[in-house]
Design an enzyme around this catalytic site. Structure first.
Site, mmCIF file in Angstrom:
data_model
loop_
_atom_site.group_PDB
_atom_site.id
_atom_site.type_symbol
_atom_site.label_atom_id
_atom_site.label_comp_id
_atom_site.label_asym_id
_atom_site.label_seq_id
_atom_site.Cartn_x
_atom_site.Cartn_y
_atom_site.Cartn_z
ATOM 1 N N LYS A 120 86.303 44.115 133.101
ATOM 2 C CA LYS A 120 86.757 43.548 131.824
ATOM 3 C C LYS A 120 88.052 44.188 131.368
ATOM 4 C CE LYS A 120 82.721 41.457 129.758
ATOM 5 N NZ LYS A 120 81.847 41.351 128.586
ATOM 6 N N LYS A 202 79.279 32.208 140.679
ATOM 7 C CA LYS A 202 78.218 31.967 139.710
ATOM 8 C C LYS A 202 78.662 30.923 138.686
ATOM 9 C CE LYS A 202 75.725 34.781 136.683
ATOM 10 N NZ LYS A 202 75.372 36.047 136.064
ATOM 11 N N LYS A 205 80.520 29.665 131.975
ATOM 12 C CA LYS A 205 81.133 28.828 130.940
ATOM 13 C C LYS A 205 82.622 29.108 130.813
ATOM 14 C CE LYS A 205 79.536 32.386 127.992
ATOM 15 N NZ LYS A 205 78.250 32.893 127.565
#
Ligand code: TRP
Length: 336
Positions: A120, A202, A205
């Site tokens: 991140k 995977k 969204k």
């Protein structure tokens, strides 16, 4: 008013979900469907982890909407406030409070090794904030406050659960038996749903290609269209195989929704071709999600009733959280 929940002898489960954007079919089949099922066997506590969301910048009105909608969606899925405690993390201040305490029992070095932090911080290089770094400590607080036996987490959160266990063990070693050291719970059923456009990844969204993912609240037409466009292969045999990741993903989804085994699915579509199979998967998914979407729309339309439920959930959660928090504070030496 707080209802008493029947908890006799049941193991305790805790899990949380971030209110970041739309929840997908992947969230549903991988985790949330199990949350619903676990209510029968366990004493469950579920929270919308809104404090976690601001480790990346959020637009205020959008965040507020997502917190409401995530809470409403949990109820629409079948999380039952009579059976489980459901609340919004920021409504129970002990999460942030215990997080501070625990951060003083967590080493900088062990946080630096967290793979999600590394990923991140690379992705949001302009905002590598201290909250992003300390995120697993807040997650440890979420968990340890409720003394759960089991924490259902996906593969991406296992390392964080490990840290929560390490922190609990370390604290208990110094101060005695304060926290329960939880185990990861890997449900017997739980599908890993991949992108419909790139089955090596995977379902997410945040994928820019909206055909890659199905939202729990997508319309029937959208769902069917997305499955019709799902990337497969040039063969025409419906078979589970590493060489056929697209078809294997569709089999996994169809199995998860219908309860049929992969072998049964292969037999059902033997010789039928991909067109018929894709349509059947789309329809099965749309049929499963339709009543959820209907319930969601009812629930979200009545903000007053929704508020009563999340206030009651927070009140119930805080009773448990406060006890653990004060016990820890007392052990450390604070004046209470
Ligand atoms: N970090 C988790 C995620 O992003 C969400 C979460 C927050 C959580 N607190 C938790 C999960 C406690 C399990 C237990 O998916």
């Amino acid at each position: 008013m707080c209802q008493n929940i029947e908890t006799d002898g049941k193991k305790k489960v805790l899990s949380c979900i971030q209110p970041s954007g739309m929840l997908t079919l992947g969230n549903y089949l991988g985790a949330l469907k199990n949350w619903v099922g676990m209510q029968e066997e366990f004493d469950c506590t579920y929270a919308v982890a809104d404090l976690h969301s601001i480790t990346v910048r959020q637009e205020p009105a959008k965040l507020r909407g997502q917190i409401y909608s995530t809470f409403a969606l949990l109820l629409a899925l079948g999380i039952d406030t009579q059976k489980s405690t459901v609340f919004i993390q920021s409504h129970v201040p002990e999460h942030a409070q215990l997080s501070w305490l625990l951060s003083c029992y967590t080493q900088f070095g062990e946080m630096s090794r967290m793979t999600q932090f590394k990923d991140k911080s690379a992705k949001h290089a302009d905002n590598v904030n201290v909250g992003l770094f300390a995120y697993p400590v807040l997650m440890a607080a979420d968990i340890l406050l409720y003394k759960p036996d089991l924490v259902p987490v996906g593969a991406d959160q296992k390392q964080h659960l490990e840290i929560a266990r390490d922190i609990a063990l370390r604290f208990n070693r110094i101060y005695g038996d304060v926290f329960t050291v939880p185990e990861a719970y890997i449900p017997k059923t739980g599908a890993r749903v991949m992108s419909l456009q790139d089955p090596s990844r995977k379902m997410s969204k945040s994928d820019e290609n909206i055909n890659a993912w199905v939202a729990i609240l997508d319309s029937k037409d959208d769902i069917i269209r997305k499955f019709k466009r799902a990337v497969t292969d040039s063969d025409s045999c419906v078979r589970m195989s590493d060489e056929k990741p697209g078809i294997s993903n569709l089999i996994t989804i169809y199995s998860a929704v219908t309860g049929k085994t992969a072998a049964e699915v292969e037999r059902e579509f033997d010789g039928k071709g991909y067109g018929a199979f894709k349509l059947a998967v789309g329809e099965a998914v749309a049929d499963e999600l339709a009543p959820i979407k209907r319930r969601y729309e009812e629930i979200i339309a009545d903000k007053k009733a929704l508020e009563a439920l999340y206030r009651e959930g927070a009140e119930r959660a805080e009773k448990v959280a406060r006890k653990t928090y004060f016990k820890a504070m007392k052990k450390v030496g604070f004046v209470l």
